[in-house]
Design a protein around this motif. Structure first.
Motif, PDB file in Angstrom:
ATOM      1  N   VAL A   1      31.564  35.364  -0.906  1.00 28.12           N
ATOM      2  CA  VAL A   1      32.875  35.948  -0.542  1.00 28.12           C
ATOM      3  C   VAL A   1      33.915  36.108  -1.474  1.00 28.12           C
ATOM      4  CG1 VAL A   1      34.429  36.463   1.371  1.00 28.12           C
ATOM      5  CG2 VAL A   1      32.398  35.752   1.943  1.00 28.12           C
TER       6      VAL A   1
ATOM      7  N   VAL B   1      32.419  32.412   4.193  1.00 25.53           N
ATOM      8  CA  VAL B   1      33.919  32.072   4.069  1.00 25.53           C
ATOM      9  C   VAL B   1      33.824  30.609   4.181  1.00 25.53           C
ATOM     10  CG1 VAL B   1      36.106  31.964   5.231  1.00 25.53           C
ATOM     11  CG2 VAL B   1      34.728  34.064   4.891  1.00 25.53           C
TER      12      VAL B   1
ATOM     13  N   SER C   1      31.653  40.954   0.048  1.00 25.95           N
ATOM     14  CA  SER C   1      30.630  39.997  -0.263  1.00 25.95           C
ATOM     15  C   SER C   1      29.920  40.755  -1.400  1.00 25.95           C
ATOM     16  CB  SER C   1      29.630  40.170   0.951  1.00 25.95           C
ATOM     17  OG  SER C   1      30.248  39.442   2.018  1.00 25.95           O
TER      18      SER C   1
ATOM     19  N   VAL D   1      36.624  35.295  11.001  1.00 26.40           N
ATOM     20  CA  VAL D   1      36.242  36.181  10.252  1.00 26.40           C
ATOM     21  C   VAL D   1      35.966  37.388  10.815  1.00 26.40           C
ATOM     22  CG1 VAL D   1      34.262  36.626   8.433  1.00 26.40           C
ATOM     23  CG2 VAL D   1      35.241  34.388   8.645  1.00 26.40           C
TER      24      VAL D   1
ATOM     25  N   ASN E   1      36.060  40.607   6.265  1.00 30.15           N
ATOM     26  CA  ASN E   1      34.817  40.800   5.117  1.00 30.15           C
ATOM     27  C   ASN E   1      34.121  42.114   5.084  1.00 30.15           C
ATOM     28  OD1 ASN E   1      33.097  39.246   3.338  1.00 30.15           O
ATOM     29  ND2 ASN E   1      31.680  38.470   4.845  1.00 30.15           N
ATOM     30  N   LYS E   2      33.370  42.189   3.988  1.00 29.10           N
ATOM     31  CA  LYS E   2      32.415  43.298   3.703  1.00 29.10           C
ATOM     32  C   LYS E   2      33.470  44.696   3.827  1.00 29.10           C
ATOM     33  CE  LYS E   2      29.028  41.177   6.753  1.00 29.10           C
ATOM     34  NZ  LYS E   2      28.082  41.292   7.973  1.00 29.10           N
TER      35      LYS E   2
END
Length: 443
Positions: free
Chosen positions: A418, A136, A298, A239, A267-268
């Protein structure tokens, strides 16, 4: 009489807290730094030139196992916790050990430890190690750079060598050789150098701040573990991890970051079900209603392209993610599955110190943590990877290990970026930041 204090840390925030709060403070005497988490560190001395006039012989840096012994001789009245990535259970265990000695327990907060800059500061933090903070941070840095702004990247400290450098400045790959740095440090610097950014680190973040302010329009704080920033941020990004729902409220001080931030990047998201993702976003909004929430994925790929003649791989992940970060695997394992590669379990082939790592961190999956805090660990890493019956080594650590160890099989490098798929994009976040910062600062 000055109050006698020990500082419990992990070779990072402990030195910062000392520098900004205890150094030259006649009301306190720091008896020792007591360190944990980092394997293979030797007993050291925080040198007099950094410790200040009250410590002509410096301050011993010992393992946390000395806590009870020091409580008896020479004795201390207060223990200050100064490290991150603890579960609340682990935090309670530390508190209990301290209180059992008869000493008081303390944690220094924002007002006591954050330094204020004359330049605008963006801080990127996480709820736990391995969420993708640096990924990030890179996107934020690139977005700022695209506006013609000079970005000074300041990385959370990792002073693991016997030499304590007040200020480290990395402008080129040649600079990596100027200092005694570990694989973990390289993992955090090399990806910025590839993109043309200068990275600052060290142990005196007041000195670092004065240095980075000279040549930067914006300062980007890239946090370590799930620690909160050393510099007071004008934009505070945290994050979270869709692969590990629940860690945002079960880890310290990651939950502090979540409650205090302006923006949350989940994220993810591509690794979670829609139901899990929606529940996580709803929980985050309930905990911090003022924060804007973005959902990101990601994107991973093998830099060398589609592997030819490779069927079985041994995967290397960055060590903190799968050790005290608590993740079973990272981008390397995801990339292997994306490309249809068979992951060979390396654990039966572990050598030396890596055996102990697997025994301690039993949540590690069929991957190899990139342990390299000292030459012995690098040797064990090399021997382990060379002994695994695989066609190639899949390197998901941002550091190019092929420059540090000799492999008997080809190395493939995994990269990941990302990408926001829902909510404010990095462009939106930076636009809003610049609009707000422009009222306060002159670029």
């Amino acid at each position: 009489m000055p109050k006698r204090v020990v500082i419990i840390g992990a070779s990072g925030r402990d030195f910062h807290n000392f520098n900004v709060y205890f150094r030259d403070n006649p009301e306190y005497r720091v008896v020792a730094f007591l360190q944990t988490q980092i394997k293979g560190l030797k007993t050291r001395v925080y040198p007099p030139e950094l410790a200040g006039r009250l410590y002509p012989n410096g301050i011993p840096v010992l393992g946390v196992g000395y806590l009870e012994e020091l409580a008896k001789n020479p004795g201390f009245e207060e223990a200050v916790l100064s490290y991150s990535d603890l579960t609340f259970q682990e935090l309670g265990e530390v508190v209990s050990r301290v209180l059992k000695t008869g000493a008081s327990f303390r944690i220094l907060g924002f007002k006591d430890t954050m330094l204020e800059s004359i330049k605008p500061v963006i801080a990127v933090t996480g709820v736990k190690t391995g969420v993708g903070k640096s990924s990030v941070s890179r996107e934020v840095a690139l977005e700022l750079k695209s506006r013609g702004l000079r970005v000074g990247v300041v990385r959370h400290p990792m002073p693991y060598s016997e030499v304590f450098y007040p200020v480290q400045k990395f402008e080129t790959f040649d600079d990596l050789g100027k200092y005694l740095i570990t694989v973990e440090e390289r993992e955090e610097y090399e990806h910025y150098l590839k993109l043309g950014f200068t990275v600052y680190a060290g142990v005196d973040y007041g000195m670092i701040l004065r240095e980075v302010e000279k040549s930067s329009d914006v300062i980007l704080w890239d946090g370590g573990n799930n620690d909160f920033p050393f510099y007071k941020p004008d934009l505070y990004i945290t994050v979270a991890d869709a692969m590990r729902p629940g860690i945002e409220t079960s880890a310290f001080p990651g939950m502090v970051n979540l409650l205090a931030c302006d923006n949350v990047i989940v994220n993810k998201a591509d690794q979670a079900t829609r139901q899990v993702l929606d529940s996580l976003v709803e929980r985050i909004k309930a905990l911090n209603p003022r924060a804007e929430v973005s959902v990101a994925v990601s994107d991973v790929h093998i830099e060398e392209g589609e592997p030819k003649g490779v069927r079985r791989v041994v995967v290397v992940e960055d060590a903190p993610t799968v050790t005290h970060g608590g993740a079973g695997y990272g981008a390397g394992y995801v990339a292997a599955k994306k490309y249809g590669l068979e992951v060979v379990d390396p654990r039966p082939y572990a050598r030396g110190s890596l055996k102990a790592v697997y025994e301690e961190f039993r949540g590690i999956g069929p991957v190899v943590p990139s342990m390299g805090y000292n030459p012995d660990q690098l040797r064990d890493l090399e021997e382990t990877l060379n002994s695994v019956p695989a066609d190639a080594v899949l390197l998901a650590t941002p550091s190019d290990l092929t420059k540090l160890i000799r492999l008997n099989k080809p190395a493939l490098h995994v990269s990941f970026r990302v990408r926001v798929v829902e909510g404010p994009t990095f462009k939106d976040i930076v636009d809003k930041f610049l609009e707000r910062a422009g009222k306060k600062f002159i670029f």
